[in-house]
Design a protein around this motif. Sequence first.
Motif, short mmCIF file in Angstrom:
data_model
loop_
_atom_site.label_atom_id
_atom_site.label_comp_id
_atom_site.label_asym_id
_atom_site.label_seq_id
_atom_site.Cartn_x
_atom_site.Cartn_y
_atom_site.Cartn_z
N ALA A 152 0.85 -1.18 0.00
CA ALA A 152 0.00 0.00 0.00
C ALA A 152 0.89 1.24 0.00
N PRO A 153 0.38 2.37 -0.45
CA PRO A 153 1.19 3.60 -0.48
C PRO A 153 1.76 3.93 0.89
N GLY A 154 3.05 4.16 0.93
CA GLY A 154 3.71 4.53 2.17
C GLY A 154 4.00 3.38 3.12
N LYS A 155 3.69 2.18 2.69
CA LYS A 155 3.91 1.01 3.55
C LYS A 155 4.88 0.03 2.90
N GLU A 156 5.42 -0.86 3.72
CA GLU A 156 6.31 -1.88 3.21
C GLU A 156 5.52 -2.99 2.52
N ARG A 157 6.21 -3.69 1.64
CA ARG A 157 5.60 -4.83 0.98
C ARG A 157 5.35 -5.93 2.01
N GLU A 158 4.15 -6.49 1.99
CA GLU A 158 3.80 -7.50 2.98
C GLU A 158 3.31 -8.78 2.33
N PHE A 159 3.56 -9.86 3.01
CA PHE A 159 3.15 -11.18 2.55
C PHE A 159 1.64 -11.31 2.61
N VAL A 160 1.09 -11.96 1.59
CA VAL A 160 -0.35 -12.23 1.55
C VAL A 160 -0.60 -13.73 1.59
N ALA A 161 -0.01 -14.47 0.65
CA ALA A 161 -0.27 -15.90 0.56
C ALA A 161 0.83 -16.56 -0.26
N ALA A 162 0.99 -17.87 -0.08
CA ALA A 162 1.96 -18.63 -0.86
C ALA A 162 1.46 -20.05 -1.03
N ILE A 163 1.99 -20.69 -2.06
CA ILE A 163 1.63 -22.08 -2.31
C ILE A 163 2.88 -22.84 -2.71
N ASN A 164 3.05 -23.99 -2.06
CA ASN A 164 4.21 -24.84 -2.30
C ASN A 164 3.67 -26.22 -2.65
N TRP A 165 3.57 -26.47 -3.95
CA TRP A 165 2.89 -27.66 -4.42
C TRP A 165 1.48 -27.68 -3.85
N SER A 166 1.12 -28.55 -2.94
CA SER A 166 -0.26 -28.60 -2.47
C SER A 166 -0.47 -27.89 -1.15
N ARG A 167 0.58 -27.38 -0.56
CA ARG A 167 0.45 -26.71 0.73
C ARG A 167 0.31 -25.21 0.53
N THR A 168 -0.58 -24.58 1.31
CA THR A 168 -0.81 -23.15 1.20
C THR A 168 -0.53 -22.45 2.51
N TYR A 169 -0.20 -21.18 2.41
CA TYR A 169 0.13 -20.35 3.56
C TYR A 169 -0.58 -19.01 3.38
N TYR A 170 -1.05 -18.44 4.49
CA TYR A 170 -1.77 -17.17 4.43
C TYR A 170 -1.36 -16.25 5.56
N ALA A 171 -1.39 -14.95 5.27
CA ALA A 171 -1.28 -13.96 6.32
C ALA A 171 -2.55 -13.99 7.15
#
Length: 120
Positions: free
Chosen positions: A39-58
């Motif tokens: 977002a403007p004025g903010k650092e880049r932040e993690f939202v989600a990731a996928i590693n083959w069938s496993r998922t990760y979320y903020a």
Amino acid sequence: VQLQASGGGLVQAGGSLRLSCAASRRTFGSIAMGWFRQAPGKEREFVAAINWSRTYYADSVKGRFTISRDIAKNTVYLQMNSLKPEDTADYYCAGTPQVPGTDPGGYDYWGQGTQVTVSS
């Protein structure tokens, strides 16, 4: 690996968008993929990731966003539901041959941003 993100736009709060990220090569299937936002004025932040069938979320998007990938299409998706004004940001897809983490520095490949604006 070149990544091309798309699907951003303007949506009202409570609405949905689906972002797509197309990769340039067939070895896409061996790379973990993630979505980040800034977002403007903010650092880049993690939202989600996928590693083959496993998922990760903020925590901020858990239960509202879903990451998935279509190996045949070399594409990763981010389905965003129940959008909130605080989700407004430029969204970036990224790839890494390593186990995906929340640190943007751990990703080797980046697409250009796609802008998401959520109005209240």
